[in-house]
Design a protein around this motif. Structure first.
Motif, PDB file in Angstrom:
ATOM      1  N   GLU A  13       0.546   7.549 -14.399  1.00 46.29           N
ATOM      2  CA  GLU A  13       0.243   8.083 -15.736  1.00 46.29           C
ATOM      3  C   GLU A  13      -1.117   8.779 -15.751  1.00 46.29           C
ATOM      4  OE1 GLU A  13       1.391   4.958 -15.267  1.00 46.29           O
ATOM      5  OE2 GLU A  13       3.440   5.477 -15.918  1.00 46.29           O
ATOM      6  N   LEU A  14      -2.099   8.204 -15.017  1.00 47.41           N
ATOM      7  CA  LEU A  14      -3.432   8.810 -14.997  1.00 47.41           C
ATOM      8  C   LEU A  14      -3.404  10.187 -14.326  1.00 47.41           C
ATOM      9  CD1 LEU A  14      -5.639   5.696 -14.128  1.00 47.41           C
ATOM     10  CD2 LEU A  14      -5.277   6.764 -16.358  1.00 47.41           C
ATOM     11  N   TRP A  15      -2.598  10.327 -13.266  1.00 52.56           N
ATOM     12  CA  TRP A  15      -2.480  11.647 -12.626  1.00 52.56           C
ATOM     13  C   TRP A  15      -1.832  12.649 -13.570  1.00 52.56           C
ATOM     14  CZ3 TRP A  15      -4.823  13.829  -8.734  1.00 52.56           C
ATOM     15  CH2 TRP A  15      -5.369  13.042  -7.727  1.00 52.56           C
ATOM     16  N   LYS A  16      -0.828  12.180 -14.340  1.00 53.97           N
ATOM     17  CA  LYS A  16      -0.204  13.079 -15.313  1.00 53.97           C
ATOM     18  C   LYS A  16      -1.221  13.548 -16.350  1.00 53.97           C
ATOM     19  CE  LYS A  16       4.551  11.349 -15.076  1.00 53.97           C
ATOM     20  NZ  LYS A  16       5.638  10.648 -15.823  1.00 53.97           N
ATOM     21  N   VAL A  17      -2.065  12.601 -16.792  1.00 57.56           N
ATOM     22  CA  VAL A  17      -3.112  12.973 -17.755  1.00 57.56           C
ATOM     23  C   VAL A  17      -4.075  13.972 -17.131  1.00 57.56           C
ATOM     24  CG1 VAL A  17      -5.052  12.122 -19.119  1.00 57.56           C
ATOM     25  CG2 VAL A  17      -2.934  10.801 -19.014  1.00 57.56           C
ATOM     26  N   PHE A  18      -4.407  13.747 -15.851  1.00 52.41           N
ATOM     27  CA  PHE A  18      -5.316  14.673 -15.168  1.00 52.41           C
ATOM     28  C   PHE A  18      -4.752  16.091 -15.148  1.00 52.41           C
ATOM     29  CE2 PHE A  18      -5.746  16.900 -11.081  1.00 52.41           C
ATOM     30  CZ  PHE A  18      -7.025  17.396 -11.252  1.00 52.41           C
ATOM     31  N   PHE A  19      -3.493  16.230 -14.713  1.00 52.55           N
ATOM     32  CA  PHE A  19      -2.908  17.578 -14.625  1.00 52.55           C
ATOM     33  C   PHE A  19      -2.829  18.230 -16.005  1.00 52.55           C
ATOM     34  CE2 PHE A  19      -1.123  15.961 -10.545  1.00 52.55           C
ATOM     35  CZ  PHE A  19      -1.714  16.915  -9.725  1.00 52.55           C
ATOM     36  N   ARG A  20      -2.491  17.440 -17.007  1.00 50.63           N
ATOM     37  CA  ARG A  20      -2.428  18.009 -18.356  1.00 50.63           C
ATOM     38  C   ARG A  20      -3.827  18.345 -18.880  1.00 50.63           C
ATOM     39  NH1 ARG A  20       2.188  16.418 -22.079  1.00 50.63           N
ATOM     40  NH2 ARG A  20       3.970  16.148 -20.704  1.00 50.63           N
ATOM     41  N   SER A  21      -4.844  17.609 -18.389  1.00 52.41           N
ATOM     42  CA  SER A  21      -6.206  17.882 -18.873  1.00 52.41           C
ATOM     43  C   SER A  21      -6.690  19.260 -18.460  1.00 52.41           C
ATOM     44  CB  SER A  21      -7.162  16.808 -18.351  1.00 52.41           C
ATOM     45  OG  SER A  21      -7.418  17.000 -16.954  1.00 52.41           O
ATOM     46  N   LEU A  22      -6.043  19.863 -17.453  1.00 52.45           N
ATOM     47  CA  LEU A  22      -6.434  21.217 -17.041  1.00 52.45           C
ATOM     48  C   LEU A  22      -6.116  22.243 -18.119  1.00 52.45           C
ATOM     49  CD1 LEU A  22      -5.197  21.106 -13.328  1.00 52.45           C
ATOM     50  CD2 LEU A  22      -7.500  20.695 -14.188  1.00 52.45           C
ATOM     51  N   THR A  23      -5.275  21.850 -19.090  1.00 52.41           N
ATOM     52  CA  THR A  23      -4.933  22.765 -20.197  1.00 52.41           C
ATOM     53  C   THR A  23      -5.764  22.466 -21.452  1.00 52.41           C
ATOM     54  OG1 THR A  23      -3.193  21.317 -21.101  1.00 52.41           O
ATOM     55  CG2 THR A  23      -2.561  22.810 -19.323  1.00 52.41           C
TER      56      THR A  23
END
Length: 272
Positions: A13-23
Motif C-alpha cells: 500500500e505504501l508503494w502505491k501511495v508513493f507512485f500516486r504521490s508523483l501526481t
C-alpha cells in the motif's frame, strides 16, 4: 467505523501511495492547491482500512481540505497520515480532526526545508554542473543534471513515506498512552494558524493611499492603520474572503472575479 481492522498497512500500500504521490501537483488549483492530489494518493490506504463506502467517502473528504507543501516532502506527510488513518480505523476514541491538524502543522515547515534543499540548492548545483558540461559539447551534461537532481529527490520521496509511516506508528503508540495526542493536535493547530497569519501578512497586498486634512495636518490612513495593527487591511480582506467561502459557500471563481473587479475599481477611484 471499522474499528476491527484485521490487516495493517504494508509496503504494498505504501508503494502505491508513493507512485500516486508523483501526481500531487497534477490537479493543483488556487482553492485547495494539492488537496486533490493528496486525496488521490491516499486512496489505496483508505480502501484497505475502511470497509464501507461511507467511511471511505468521509476519509476522502477529510483529505480534500487545503494542502500545500514542497512536493518532495509530501510523501513523509502521507506516511504519517497513513499511520494516523490506521489508528483512526482501529480506535473508537481517536479524533479524526487531529489528522488534518497534524498535516497542517507539518506542511509549512517541511515546505521550507524542501524548497531550500531541492529548489534552492540541488536544482541550482545540478543545473550549474550540467550546463557547464553541456557548454563544452558534452552530452553527459543533461544526464548529469537529471540524475544529480532526481536521485536525492526520489530517495527522499521513497524514504519519506516509509519513515513517515514508521515514525507515525511509534509516535502514535506512545502518544496514545501518554495523552500527548491532544497536546500535539492543539500545537499543530496553532502552528497552522500561525502559518496562515504569516501568509496573510506577507502574501496579501492591500494598501490604501487615502489621506485626510485635519487641522491643517495631512493624515495618511494607511499610517494610522499600521499603528493600530500592521497588515490590518490584508487581515480584514482575508477574513471577509474566508467568511464568504466558509459561511456563504461562494464559489472561488466568483471571489476571484470579485477581487479583480474590486482592485480595478479601487485603483481607478483612488482608494487603492
Amino acid at each position: 467505523m471499522s474499528h476491527d481492522v484485521e490487516k495493517s498497512i504494508g509496503k504494498k500500500e505504501l508503494w502505491k501511495v508513493f507512485f500516486r504521490s508523483l501526481t500531487l501537483q497534477g490537479s493543483w488549483n488556487f482553492e485547495r492547491m494539492q488537496a486533490l492530489g493528496f486525496a488521490y494518493s491516499m486512496i489505496p490506504v483508505l480502501k484497505k482500512l475502511y470497509r464501507t463506502k461511507e467511511e471511505v467517502a468521509a476519509a476522502l473528504k477529510r483529505h480534500l481540505e487545503f494542502f500545500n507543501t514542497a512536493p518532495w516532502m509530501g510523501s513523509f506527510i502521507m506516511g504519517v497520515t497513513t499511520a494516523m488513518e490506521e489508528q483512526n480505523a482501529r480506535e473508537k476514541e481517536f479524533n479524526p480532526d487531529s489528522i488534518n491538524a497534524v498535516k497542517a502543522g507539518l506542511m509549512g515547515p517541511l515546505a521550507g526545508i524542501g524548497d531550500t534543499f531541492f529548489w534552492g540548492t540541488f536544482r541550482v548545483i545540478a543545473a550549474a554542473i550540467g550546463a557547464s558540461l553541456t557548454s563544452k559539447g558534452s552530452a553527459v551534461g543533461l544526464l548529469f543534471y537529471i540524475f544529480l537532481f532526481n536521485i536525492p529527490h526520489y530517495f527522499v520521496r521513497i524514504a519519506g513515506i516509509m519513515k513517515g509511516y514508521q515514525a507515525g506508528i511509534k509516535f502514535l503508540s506512545n502518544a496514545s498512552q501518554s495523552g500527548l495526542t491532544q497536546k500535539i493536535t492543539k500545537g499543530a493547530s496553532i502552528v497552522g494558524l500561525m502559518a496562515v497569519g504569516a501568509m496573510t501578512a506577507t502574501m496579501v497586498e492591500f494598501h490604501t493611499p487615502l489621506a485626510f486634512e485635519f487641522t491643517g495636518n495631512k493624515i495618511e490612513l494607511q499610517g494610522v492603520l499600521d499603528k493600530i495593527l500592521p497588515s490590518l487591511l490584508p487581515l480584514l480582506l482575508t477574513l471577509i474572503v474566508f467568511y464568504l467561502l466558509n459561511k456563504k459557500q461562494v464559489k472561488v471563481i466568483y471571489l476571484l472575479l470579485g477581487l479583480i473587479t474590486f482592485g480595478v475599481i479601487g485603483k481607478v477611484v483612488g482608494f487603492l
